[in-house]
Scaffold this motif. Structure first.
Motif, PDB file in Angstrom:
ATOM      1  N   ASP A  27       0.828  -1.312   0.160  1.00 32.89           N
ATOM      2  CA  ASP A  27       0.018   0.030   0.053  1.00 32.89           C
ATOM      3  C   ASP A  27       0.828   1.125   0.053  1.00 32.89           C
ATOM      4  OD1 ASP A  27       0.999   0.148   2.443  1.00 32.89           O
ATOM      5  OD2 ASP A  27      -0.949  -0.265   3.591  1.00 32.89           O
ATOM      6  N   CYS A  28       2.209   1.097  -0.193  1.00 34.00           N
ATOM      7  CA  CYS A  28       2.983   2.332  -0.387  1.00 34.00           C
ATOM      8  C   CYS A  28       3.197   2.859  -1.698  1.00 34.00           C
ATOM      9  CB  CYS A  28       4.290   1.958   0.286  1.00 34.00           C
ATOM     10  SG  CYS A  28       4.251   2.007   2.195  1.00 34.00           S
ATOM     11  N   VAL A  29       2.748   2.244  -2.805  1.00 34.20           N
ATOM     12  CA  VAL A  29       2.694   2.618  -4.166  1.00 34.20           C
ATOM     13  C   VAL A  29       2.028   3.905  -4.133  1.00 34.20           C
ATOM     14  CG1 VAL A  29       2.413   0.360  -5.089  1.00 34.20           C
ATOM     15  CG2 VAL A  29       0.293   1.653  -4.613  1.00 34.20           C
ATOM     16  N   ARG A  30       2.511   4.793  -5.277  1.00 35.52           N
ATOM     17  CA  ARG A  30       1.844   6.187  -5.426  1.00 35.52           C
ATOM     18  C   ARG A  30       0.534   5.987  -6.104  1.00 35.52           C
ATOM     19  NH1 ARG A  30       6.202   9.390  -8.525  1.00 35.52           N
ATOM     20  NH2 ARG A  30       5.032  11.369  -7.752  1.00 35.52           N
ATOM     21  N   LEU A  31      -0.373   6.833  -5.721  1.00 37.60           N
ATOM     22  CA  LEU A  31      -1.538   6.834  -6.266  1.00 37.60           C
ATOM     23  C   LEU A  31      -2.001   8.587  -6.841  1.00 37.60           C
ATOM     24  CD1 LEU A  31      -4.571   6.156  -6.504  1.00 37.60           C
ATOM     25  CD2 LEU A  31      -5.206   6.869  -4.126  1.00 37.60           C
ATOM     26  N   LEU A  32      -2.085   8.392  -8.088  1.00 38.87           N
ATOM     27  CA  LEU A  32      -2.554   9.764  -9.056  1.00 38.87           C
ATOM     28  C   LEU A  32      -4.072   9.804  -8.809  1.00 38.87           C
ATOM     29  CD1 LEU A  32      -1.398  12.039 -10.836  1.00 38.87           C
ATOM     30  CD2 LEU A  32      -1.992  10.295 -12.787  1.00 38.87           C
ATOM     31  N   VAL A  33      -4.566  10.920  -8.443  1.00 33.57           N
ATOM     32  CA  VAL A  33      -5.865  11.016  -8.304  1.00 33.57           C
ATOM     33  C   VAL A  33      -6.662  11.950  -9.300  1.00 33.57           C
ATOM     34  CG1 VAL A  33      -8.026  11.614  -6.694  1.00 33.57           C
ATOM     35  CG2 VAL A  33      -6.122  10.265  -6.098  1.00 33.57           C
ATOM     36  N   SER A  34      -7.430  11.628 -10.393  1.00 30.88           N
ATOM     37  CA  SER A  34      -7.902  12.744 -11.229  1.00 30.88           C
ATOM     38  C   SER A  34      -9.456  12.423 -10.928  1.00 30.88           C
ATOM     39  CB  SER A  34      -8.027  12.084 -12.760  1.00 30.88           C
ATOM     40  OG  SER A  34      -6.755  12.049 -13.055  1.00 30.88           O
ATOM     41  N   ARG A  35      -9.805  13.943 -10.689  1.00 32.06           N
ATOM     42  CA  ARG A  35     -11.377  14.138 -10.370  1.00 32.06           C
ATOM     43  C   ARG A  35     -11.639  15.098 -11.583  1.00 32.06           C
ATOM     44  NH1 ARG A  35      -9.655  14.455  -4.910  1.00 32.06           N
ATOM     45  NH2 ARG A  35     -11.041  13.151  -3.543  1.00 32.06           N
ATOM     46  N   GLY A  36     -12.276  14.604 -12.442  1.00 31.91           N
ATOM     47  CA  GLY A  36     -12.326  15.542 -13.819  1.00 31.91           C
ATOM     48  C   GLY A  36     -11.271  15.442 -14.414  1.00 31.91           C
ATOM     49  N   CYS A  37     -10.572  16.988 -14.639  1.00 32.96           N
ATOM     50  CA  CYS A  37      -9.359  17.190 -15.030  1.00 32.96           C
ATOM     51  C   CYS A  37      -8.460  17.759 -13.897  1.00 32.96           C
ATOM     52  CB  CYS A  37      -9.369  18.193 -16.252  1.00 32.96           C
ATOM     53  SG  CYS A  37      -9.787  17.570 -17.681  1.00 32.96           S
ATOM     54  N   ALA A  38      -8.902  17.637 -12.756  1.00 34.38           N
ATOM     55  CA  ALA A  38      -8.031  18.065 -11.545  1.00 34.38           C
ATOM     56  C   ALA A  38      -7.276  16.972 -11.119  1.00 34.38           C
ATOM     57  CB  ALA A  38      -9.124  18.618 -10.379  1.00 34.38           C
ATOM     58  N   VAL A  39      -5.889  17.256 -10.799  1.00 30.28           N
ATOM     59  CA  VAL A  39      -5.099  16.135 -10.664  1.00 30.28           C
ATOM     60  C   VAL A  39      -4.392  16.317  -9.284  1.00 30.28           C
ATOM     61  CG1 VAL A  39      -3.026  14.864 -11.377  1.00 30.28           C
ATOM     62  CG2 VAL A  39      -4.536  15.628 -13.120  1.00 30.28           C
ATOM     63  N   ALA A  40      -4.322  15.319  -8.493  1.00 35.40           N
ATOM     64  CA  ALA A  40      -3.535  15.539  -7.382  1.00 35.40           C
ATOM     65  C   ALA A  40      -2.842  14.066  -6.783  1.00 35.40           C
ATOM     66  CB  ALA A  40      -4.692  15.438  -5.910  1.00 35.40           C
ATOM     67  N   HIS A  41      -1.870  14.180  -6.064  1.00 30.98           N
ATOM     68  CA  HIS A  41      -0.908  13.149  -6.027  1.00 30.98           C
ATOM     69  C   HIS A  41      -0.778  12.614  -4.670  1.00 30.98           C
ATOM     70  CE1 HIS A  41       1.200  14.421  -9.697  1.00 30.98           C
ATOM     71  NE2 HIS A  41       0.848  15.583  -9.162  1.00 30.98           N
ATOM     72  N   HIS A  42      -0.912  11.406  -4.311  1.00 29.96           N
ATOM     73  CA  HIS A  42      -1.165  10.639  -3.068  1.00 29.96           C
ATOM     74  C   HIS A  42      -0.208   9.498  -2.914  1.00 29.96           C
ATOM     75  CE1 HIS A  42      -4.655  13.261  -1.379  1.00 29.96           C
ATOM     76  NE2 HIS A  42      -5.082  13.253  -2.774  1.00 29.96           N
ATOM     77  N   ALA A  43      -0.284   8.874  -1.691  1.00 36.86           N
ATOM     78  CA  ALA A  43       0.308   7.592  -1.644  1.00 36.86           C
ATOM     79  C   ALA A  43      -0.978   6.434  -1.464  1.00 36.86           C
ATOM     80  CB  ALA A  43       1.120   7.383  -0.248  1.00 36.86           C
ATOM     81  N   PHE A  44      -0.978   5.401  -1.912  1.00 37.59           N
ATOM     82  CA  PHE A  44      -2.030   4.490  -1.911  1.00 37.59           C
ATOM     83  C   PHE A  44      -3.026   4.281  -0.739  1.00 37.59           C
ATOM     84  CE2 PHE A  44      -4.326   0.429  -2.169  1.00 37.59           C
ATOM     85  CZ  PHE A  44      -5.299   0.694  -3.341  1.00 37.59           C
ATOM     86  N   ARG A  45      -1.738   4.225   0.392  1.00 35.89           N
ATOM     87  CA  ARG A  45      -2.636   4.200   1.837  1.00 35.89           C
ATOM     88  C   ARG A  45      -3.432   5.404   2.201  1.00 35.89           C
ATOM     89  NH1 ARG A  45       2.755   4.699   2.895  1.00 35.89           N
ATOM     90  NH2 ARG A  45       3.665   6.877   3.377  1.00 35.89           N
ATOM     91  N   ASP A  46      -3.456   6.592   1.306  1.00 35.13           N
ATOM     92  CA  ASP A  46      -4.400   7.677   1.563  1.00 35.13           C
ATOM     93  C   ASP A  46      -5.670   7.249   0.763  1.00 35.13           C
ATOM     94  OD1 ASP A  46      -2.196   8.748   2.642  1.00 35.13           O
ATOM     95  OD2 ASP A  46      -1.894   9.873   0.709  1.00 35.13           O
ATOM     96  N   LEU A  47      -5.880   6.143   0.304  1.00 40.45           N
ATOM     97  CA  LEU A  47      -7.319   5.806  -0.290  1.00 40.45           C
ATOM     98  C   LEU A  47      -8.550   5.950   0.779  1.00 40.45           C
ATOM     99  CD1 LEU A  47      -8.723   5.000  -2.991  1.00 40.45           C
ATOM    100  CD2 LEU A  47      -8.229   2.664  -2.144  1.00 40.45           C
ATOM    101  N   PRO A  48      -8.666   5.631   1.788  1.00 40.25           N
ATOM    102  CA  PRO A  48      -9.730   5.630   2.715  1.00 40.25           C
ATOM    103  C   PRO A  48     -10.220   7.073   2.787  1.00 40.25           C
ATOM    104  CG  PRO A  48      -8.270   4.174   3.591  1.00 40.25           C
ATOM    105  CD  PRO A  48      -7.409   4.718   2.467  1.00 40.25           C
TER     106      PRO A  48
END
Length: 359
Positions: A27-48
């Motif tokens: 769960d330490c992989v990186r997580l790219l989050v797209s909300r529409g065209c807005a992009v944010a950078h997270h770690a996968f453990r941030d998913l909750p």
């Protein structure tokens, strides 16, 4: 859909996350989050913290098979990738050549009647191409043993050239994988779910996120050919269908974990938008023209710019969101392929795709 970008070779994930450094977890992989065209950078453990109570994750329970087996055609060495069992006892297979580095390269398919000698006295005979115009996958009949027994005794996970070394089968199993009574499973890992751990699942449940298990046994998708997906076996249980419908009626979001889960869920929905228990073979190809009827969001790996899966991503999130997200992934040095980082596509919140295209 083909993206106008180049993914540098060094962005291929060559080993699993937990082998890339001390203290790393799935769960330490990186997580790219797209909300529409807005992009944010997270770690996968941030998913909750990125999901809401009442959201639902549709997860694929198909286990990964040790689907690669060494063989010989005459005096030539080959590697057989077992893809999908047919209803008549045959298997769809791909024959590949060893490349001397522990991986394989593409090999011309066929012709019909080709016999492959496998371990334990097992014989495999190619009978006909899986689909007209493509000789990569062939229907083949096995004699002298069972394929599940052959894979258990002599198989190894399918590995492509961008990986560094062979890995045990356990590395290719997700936390959601369940054994099947007939030994069926996926030729290649449903990899979007790989970063999940039991701890993370428990945290998601504690926050009110629900899970709907579905099943889709994935066939082989070679690194050289980006064909549309072939028919695959799937199942959406009655309990999962009811739960998906309930979440939608309550205003929750249905988020598929992986393109395989999208294909399974969308194969079980009628034109009235209701999901019903279903199973068997699906030949559904989700494209922007077809669209999605149930799935609101998607958690998926990063696909090569020419991959056919990108059409499904566009159907879920729109072309602008994919263009913006993939540009951010390359600039942010995210890692590609089954051991790489992941991308969460969510509906835009208070923003329109047209607006983000102008910025």
């Amino acid at each position: 859909m083909t993206l106008a970008l180049r993914v540098p070779e060094e962005l291929s994930a060559r080993v699993p996350a937990e082998q890339r450094g001390p203290g790393r977890e799935r769960d330490c992989v990186r997580l790219l989050v797209s909300r529409g065209c807005a992009v944010a950078h997270h770690a996968f453990r941030d998913l909750p913290g990125l999901l809401r109570a009442g959201d639902l994750l549709a997860v694929n329970t198909s286990p990964t098979l040790a689907a690669a087996v060494d063989g010989a055609v005459g005096h030539a060495r080959v590697v057989v990738h077992f893809s999908t069992p047919g209803d008549d006892g045959r298997w769809a297979v791909e024959l590949r050549e060893p490349d001397g580095r522990g991986t394989t390269r593409a090999r011309a398919g066929g012709p019909a009647g080709t016999e492959v000698r496998l371990a334990g006295g097992v014989r495999l005979v190619l009978e006909e191409a899986l689909s007209p115009g493509s000789g990569r996958l062939w229907w083949a009949r096995v004699s002298g043993g069972s394929v599940p027994g052959l894979l258990r005794g002599h198989g190894r996970p399918i590995r492509y050239s961008y990986t560094e070394r062979d890995q045990p089968l356990s590395v290719y199993q997700t936390v959601f994988a369940l054994p099947t009574a007939d030994g069926a499973g996926s030729a290649e890992m449903p990899s979007a779910a790989r970063p999940f751990t039991a701890r993370l699942v428990a945290e998601l449940v504690s926050r009110g996120v629900r899970f709907a298990p579905v099943r889709l046994h994935t066939g082989v998708a070679s690194a050289e050919a980006h064909e549309p997906p072939y028919p695959e076996r799937f199942a959406v249980p009655e309990a999962s269908a009811r739960l998906i419908n309930a979440v939608r009626s309550e205003g929750g979001r249905v988020i598929a974990v992986g393109t395989t889960a999208v294909r399974a869920v969308e194969s079980a929905v009628g034109e009235d938008g209701v999901v019903r228990a279903a199973g068997g073979w699906t030949d559904l190809v989700v494209t922007p023209e077809r669209g999605v009827r149930v799935v609101d969001g998607l958690l998926t790996g990063l696909h090569e710019p020419e991959a056919s899966h990108l059409l499904m991503l566009e159907a879920v999130a729109g072309r602008a969101a994919i263009d913006r997200g993939y540009d951010a992934a390359v600039r942010g040095r995210y890692l590609w392929h089954e051991f790489g980082d992941v991308h969460l596509l969510l509906p835009a919140e208070g923003t329109h795709t047209e607006h983000c295209l102008r910025n």
